[in-house]
Design a protein around this motif. Structure first.
Motif, PDB file in Angstrom:
ATOM      1  N   THR A 126       0.713  -1.433  -0.115  1.00 39.14           N
ATOM      2  CA  THR A 126       0.010  -0.215   0.202  1.00 39.14           C
ATOM      3  C   THR A 126       0.649   1.051  -0.157  1.00 39.14           C
ATOM      4  OG1 THR A 126      -0.147  -0.502   2.551  1.00 39.14           O
ATOM      5  CG2 THR A 126      -1.996  -0.815   0.821  1.00 39.14           C
TER       6      THR A 126
ATOM      7  N   ILE B  48       7.789   0.678  -1.798  1.00 41.74           N
ATOM      8  CA  ILE B  48       8.577  -0.151  -2.309  1.00 41.74           C
ATOM      9  C   ILE B  48       7.723  -0.993  -3.047  1.00 41.74           C
ATOM     10  CG2 ILE B  48      10.748  -1.803  -2.891  1.00 41.74           C
ATOM     11  CD1 ILE B  48      12.039  -0.160  -0.310  1.00 41.74           C
TER      12      ILE B  48
ATOM     13  N   ILE C 102       8.961  -3.303   8.603  1.00 33.66           N
ATOM     14  CA  ILE C 102       8.959  -1.961   9.402  1.00 33.66           C
ATOM     15  C   ILE C 102      10.761  -1.579  10.363  1.00 33.66           C
ATOM     16  CG2 ILE C 102       6.994  -2.046  10.489  1.00 33.66           C
ATOM     17  CD1 ILE C 102       7.911  -3.385  12.965  1.00 33.66           C
TER      18      ILE C 102
ATOM     19  N   ILE D 237       7.370  -9.398  11.319  1.00 24.63           N
ATOM     20  CA  ILE D 237       6.903  -9.120  10.313  1.00 24.63           C
ATOM     21  C   ILE D 237       8.156  -9.002   8.990  1.00 24.63           C
ATOM     22  CG2 ILE D 237       6.639  -6.794   8.499  1.00 24.63           C
ATOM     23  CD1 ILE D 237       5.641  -6.149  11.746  1.00 24.63           C
TER      24      ILE D 237
ATOM     25  N   LYS E  21      17.136  -8.949   8.094  1.00 23.35           N
ATOM     26  CA  LYS E  21      17.641  -9.073   6.752  1.00 23.35           C
ATOM     27  C   LYS E  21      18.877  -9.596   6.737  1.00 23.35           C
ATOM     28  CE  LYS E  21      14.237  -5.323   5.856  1.00 23.35           C
ATOM     29  NZ  LYS E  21      13.401  -6.263   4.449  1.00 23.35           N
TER      30      LYS E  21
ATOM     31  N   LEU F  46       9.060   4.928   5.468  1.00 25.40           N
ATOM     32  CA  LEU F  46       9.919   4.516   6.523  1.00 25.40           C
ATOM     33  C   LEU F  46      11.565   5.514   6.824  1.00 25.40           C
ATOM     34  CD1 LEU F  46      10.840   0.135   6.851  1.00 25.40           C
ATOM     35  CD2 LEU F  46      12.250   2.093   6.600  1.00 25.40           C
TER      36      LEU F  46
HETATM   37  P1  NAD Z   1       7.218   1.698   3.935  1.00 27.16           P
HETATM   38  O1  NAD Z   1       6.794   2.352   5.043  1.00 27.16           O
HETATM   39  O2  NAD Z   1       6.273   3.519   2.596  1.00 27.16           O
HETATM   40  O3  NAD Z   1       5.894   0.427   3.629  1.00 27.16           O
HETATM   41  C1  NAD Z   1       5.533  -0.937   4.313  1.00 27.16           C
HETATM   42  C2  NAD Z   1       4.731  -1.344   3.640  1.00 27.16           C
HETATM   43  O4  NAD Z   1       4.508  -2.809   4.818  1.00 27.16           O
HETATM   44  C3  NAD Z   1       3.720  -0.795   3.712  1.00 27.16           C
HETATM   45  O5  NAD Z   1       2.285  -0.780   2.710  1.00 27.16           O
HETATM   46  C4  NAD Z   1       2.743  -1.167   5.105  1.00 27.16           C
HETATM   47  O6  NAD Z   1       1.209  -0.923   5.608  1.00 27.16           O
HETATM   48  C5  NAD Z   1       3.259  -2.775   4.690  1.00 27.16           C
HETATM   49  N1  NAD Z   1       3.201  -3.255   6.262  1.00 27.16           N
HETATM   50  C6  NAD Z   1       3.656  -2.465   7.468  1.00 27.16           C
HETATM   51  N2  NAD Z   1       3.719  -3.792   8.659  1.00 27.16           N
HETATM   52  C7  NAD Z   1       3.007  -4.578   7.989  1.00 27.16           C
HETATM   53  C8  NAD Z   1       2.665  -5.970   9.033  1.00 27.16           C
HETATM   54  N3  NAD Z   1       2.635  -6.176   9.591  1.00 27.16           N
HETATM   55  N4  NAD Z   1       1.446  -6.121   7.738  1.00 27.16           N
HETATM   56  C9  NAD Z   1       1.506  -5.971   6.398  1.00 27.16           C
HETATM   57  N5  NAD Z   1       1.803  -5.075   6.005  1.00 27.16           N
HETATM   58  C10 NAD Z   1       2.546  -4.142   7.299  1.00 27.16           C
HETATM   59  O7  NAD Z   1       8.375   1.374   3.507  1.00 27.16           O
HETATM   60  P2  NAD Z   1       9.557   0.775   2.611  1.00 27.16           P
HETATM   61  O8  NAD Z   1      10.809   1.645   2.621  1.00 27.16           O
HETATM   62  O9  NAD Z   1       8.621   0.573   1.215  1.00 27.16           O
HETATM   63  O10 NAD Z   1       9.745  -0.682   2.909  1.00 27.16           O
HETATM   64  C11 NAD Z   1       9.481  -2.040   2.217  1.00 27.16           C
HETATM   65  C12 NAD Z   1      10.491  -2.899   1.997  1.00 27.16           C
HETATM   66  O11 NAD Z   1      11.922  -2.515   1.646  1.00 27.16           O
HETATM   67  C13 NAD Z   1      11.559  -3.165   4.178  1.00 27.16           C
HETATM   68  O12 NAD Z   1      11.029  -4.804   3.992  1.00 27.16           O
HETATM   69  C14 NAD Z   1      11.875  -2.463   4.191  1.00 27.16           C
HETATM   70  O13 NAD Z   1      12.825  -2.249   4.683  1.00 27.16           O
HETATM   71  C15 NAD Z   1      12.837  -3.007   2.738  1.00 27.16           C
HETATM   72  N6  NAD Z   1      14.176  -1.340   2.679  1.00 27.16           N
HETATM   73  C16 NAD Z   1      13.398  -0.348   2.664  1.00 27.16           C
HETATM   74  C17 NAD Z   1      14.460   0.675   2.141  1.00 27.16           C
HETATM   75  C18 NAD Z   1      15.009   1.797   2.627  1.00 27.16           C
HETATM   76  O14 NAD Z   1      15.382   2.719   2.705  1.00 27.16           O
HETATM   77  N7  NAD Z   1      13.095   2.635   2.326  1.00 27.16           N
HETATM   78  C19 NAD Z   1      16.071   0.046   2.086  1.00 27.16           C
HETATM   79  C20 NAD Z   1      15.926  -0.997   2.170  1.00 27.16           C
HETATM   80  C21 NAD Z   1      15.110  -1.857   2.524  1.00 27.16           C
END
Ligand code: NAD
Length: 256
Positions: free
Chosen positions: A13, A16, A89, A109, A155, A188
Motif C-alpha cells: 500500500t 517500495i 518495519i 514482519i 535482513k 520508513l
Molecule cells: P513503507 O513504510 O513505505 O512501506 C511498508 C509497507 O509494509 C506498507 O505498505 C505497510 O502498510 C506495510 N506493513 C507494515 N507492517 C505490516 C504488517 N504487520 N502487515 C502487513 N503489512 C505491513 O516502507 P518501505 O521503505 O517501502 O519498505 C518496504 C520494504 O523495503 C521493507 O521490507 C524495508 O525493510 C525494505 N527496505 C527499505 C529501504 C528504504 O530505504 N526505504 C531500504 C532497504 C530495504
C-alpha cells in the motif's frame, strides 16, 4: 510479458512494495495488494494499468492471517505465480535500549512472514513449474549499521532464506532472489530523516544529505520505480537462471 500471471506483493500500500506492484502490473500481471493505511488509492493506481487487482489486509506478523491471504489469492486468481515478500518495519535504538516487543515485531514482519508466505506459495509454483519469489531484503542484509540490531538480523536472515529457497527449487522453474536497496525515500526512511533533523536541529534537506553522506557515495536515493524494474528482470525469461542472489541497488553503499 506477465499477462495471465498473478503477483502478490506484501506491504504494497506504500513505498517500495507499491512501486514493485506497479512495475509488475505494467507487464500485465494481476496484483494482490496487502498492507495498512490507504487501500483505495493504491488499488485505483493498479487498476488504471489495466490489470485485475485485489486486496487482503493480513497482518504479516500473524501466521494465520498470512495463510488466509494465500488462500484468498488462490481462490481469486487460481494461484500466486510471483510472490514479493516486502512488508517491513524499522526501529532504531542501541541493543541495551531496544524494546523487546519491537525486536519481536521486526523479526516477525521482516523475516518470519517471508518464510510463511513462501512455504504456502511454493507447492502451486512447483506444480506449474514456474514461479518467482522475490524477497525485499536491504543493504542491511549484507552489512550492519549501529542501532539497527533487529532490522540487520532480520535482513541477514532474509538473505539466507533466499539462498535456501533458491537451492531447494534450483532444478525447477521456481527461482528466488533478494533485492537489497540502500536509502529509498519512503515513509520508513522519512521517519529517520525527521529524527535526524530534530536531533541535530537541521532542515529536512540537510538531514537527507546527512543520511546519504554517511552511506551512499552517489548521494542519491534509489527509487521504488528502479527497484520495480529489477523485480521485472527477475520475472523475465532472461532471469530464469538467476538463483539465490542478493542484488544491491544502493548507490555504492556496500562497494566501500
Ligand atoms: P513503507 O513504510 O513505505 O512501506 C511498508 C509497507 O509494509 C506498507 O505498505 C505497510 O502498510 C506495510 N506493513 C507494515 N507492517 C505490516 C504488517 N504487520 N502487515 C502487513 N503489512 C505491513 O516502507 P518501505 O521503505 O517501502 O519498505 C518496504 C520494504 O523495503 C521493507 O521490507 C524495508 O525493510 C525494505 N527496505 C527499505 C529501504 C528504504 O530505504 N526505504 C531500504 C532497504 C530495504
Amino acid at each position: 510479458m506477465l499477462a495471465n500471471k498473478t503477483a502478490l506483493v506484501t506491504g504494497s500500500t506504500s513505498g517500495i512494495g507499491l512501486g514493485i506492484a506497479k512495475a509488475l502490473a505494467r507487464q500485465g500481471a494481476n496484483i494482490v495488494l496487502n498492507g495498512f493505511g490507504d487501500v483505495e488509492g493504491p488499488k485505483a493506481e493498479i487498476a488504471a494499468l489495466g490489470v485485475q487487482v485485489a486486496y487482503h489486509g493480513a497482518d504479516m506478523s500473524k501466521p494465520a492471517e498470512i495463510e488466509d491471504m494465500m488462500k484468498f489469492a488462490a481462490e481469486r486468481f487460481g494461484r500466486v505465480d510471483i510472490l514479493v515478500n516486502n512488508a517491513g518495519i524499522q526501529h532504531v535504538a542501541r541493543i541495551e535500549d531496544f524494546p523487546v516487543e519491537k525486536w519481536d515485531a521486526i523479526i516477525a514482519i521482516n523475516l518470519t512472514s517471508a518464510f510463511h508466505a513462501s512455504r504456502l506459495a511454493i507447492p502451486a509454483m512447483r506444480a506449474a513449474n514456474w514461479g518467482r519469489i522475490i524477497n525485499v531484503a536491504s543493504v542491511h542484509g549484507l552489512v550492519g549499521s549501529a542501532e539497527k540490531s533487529a532490522y540487520v538480523a532480520a535482513k541477514h536472515g532474509v538473505v539466507g532464506l533466499t539462498k535456501v529457497t533458491a537451492l531447494e527449487n534450483a532444478a525447477s522453474g521456481v527461482t528466488c532472489n533478494a533485492i537489497c536497496p540502500g536509502w529509498v525515500l519512503t515513509p520508513l526512511v522519512q521517519k529517520q530523516v525527521d529524527a535526524k533533523a530534530a536531533a541535530l536541529g537541521i532542515s529536512n534537506e540537510e538531514a537527507k544529505n546527512a543520511l546519504l553522506g554517511e552511506k551512499e557515495p552517489s548521494m542519491q536515493f534509489t527509487t521504488p520505480e528502479e527497484l520495480g524494474e529489477l523485480a521485472v528482470f527477475f520475472c523475465s525469461p532472461a532471469g530464469s537462471n538467476v538463483r539465490g542472489v542478493a542484488w544491491n541497488m544502493d548507490g555504492g553503499w556496500v562497494a566501500q
